[in-house]
Motif scaffolding. Structure first.
Motif, mmCIF file in Angstrom:
data_model
loop_
_atom_site.group_PDB
_atom_site.id
_atom_site.type_symbol
_atom_site.label_atom_id
_atom_site.label_comp_id
_atom_site.label_asym_id
_atom_site.label_seq_id
_atom_site.Cartn_x
_atom_site.Cartn_y
_atom_site.Cartn_z
ATOM 1 N N GLU A 48 -11.542 -10.149 -9.969
ATOM 2 C CA GLU A 48 -10.744 -9.362 -10.923
ATOM 3 C C GLU A 48 -9.402 -8.962 -10.307
ATOM 4 N N THR A 54 -10.225 -11.299 -15.956
ATOM 5 C CA THR A 54 -11.185 -12.409 -15.983
ATOM 6 C C THR A 54 -12.642 -11.937 -15.861
ATOM 7 N N ARG A 64 -12.749 -17.005 -19.375
ATOM 8 C CA ARG A 64 -11.479 -16.356 -19.033
ATOM 9 C C ARG A 64 -10.949 -16.844 -17.691
ATOM 10 N N LEU A 65 -11.861 -17.035 -16.735
ATOM 11 C CA LEU A 65 -11.436 -17.503 -15.418
ATOM 12 C C LEU A 65 -10.855 -18.906 -15.504
ATOM 13 N N ALA A 68 -7.455 -18.694 -16.756
ATOM 14 C CA ALA A 68 -6.533 -18.157 -15.752
ATOM 15 C C ALA A 68 -6.166 -19.207 -14.711
#
Length: 207
Positions: A48, A54, A64-65, A68
């Motif tokens: 994080e 994320t 989400r990761l 990113a």
């Protein structure tokens, strides 16, 4: 105790072969499973901090990761710098436990990126799980949410199968029947009996 590295590209059948070793009494460390565990525990705060937004509900959100990271190699390296040391510490605990039990002649580290991370230098033997390219693609594209573009992106970050096979001590071809794969695993276990066990004392026992 002989330390064996088990690897192979996505869709080649690593998990199936790993289970065959377990069925024969050989302990297997699953690096991917350890990453999943870390993403729900020790690695959450660091991920994080490195990639804000994320994580969710105390866990790393893989969707989400992935967004990113966005295929950025520098970001992948940043993530690996967080996760890989934690995985290696878990590998060490696993091997030390196996050695202290005195009940096994070999232990297996199932590491998808074995060659990519230089981990092949820390084992006594490398087993590569392989299959024809068309079989591999059919297996992976049958997975939920997988697309040809995603598969190509994953393969681009992995050492080519032909190169893995060239560098392997043993290859298990999973393009045939399960019985055929079982026979290959048994033959490898027989061959390992005469392999010198040096990696554990050199890299894991006291490191």
């Amino acid at each position: 105790m002989i330390v064996v590295g088990l690897t192979g590209s996505i869709g080649m059948g690593k998990s199936t072969i790993a289970e065959m070793f377990r069925e024969r009494g050989i302990p297997v460390f699953d690096a991917d499973a350890e990453v999943h565990r870390l993403y729900a525990g020790e690695a959450v705060a660091a991920v994080e901090a490195a990639f804000p937004g994320t994580t969710h509900d105390g866990r790393v959100d893989r969707v989400r990761l992935a967004a990113a990271l966005a295929g950025d190699e520098a970001r992948f390296r940043k993530l690996e710098a967080i996760v890989h040391p934690l995985v290696r510490a878990a590998e060490k605990r696993f091997l030390q436990k196996a050695d202290k039990s005195g009940a096994v002649a070999a232990a297996v580290l199932e590491i998808p990126l074995l060659f990519e991370t230089g981990r092949d230098k820390h084992v006594d033997a490398v087993i590569v799980v392989s299959a024809p390219a068309e079989v591999q693609r059919a297996r992976v594209l049958a997975r939920s949410g997988m697309t040809p573009e995603k598969l190509d992106g994953l393969l681009a970050r992995q050492t080519p199968d032909a190169e893995k096979r060239r560098r392997a001590d043993f290859v298990v071809d999973t393009g045939g029947s399960l019985a055929n794969s079982e026979a290959q695993v048994d033959a490898i276990l027989d061959s390992l009996k005469s392999k010198p066990a040096e990696a554990y004392a050199r890299h894991w026992q006291n490191s």
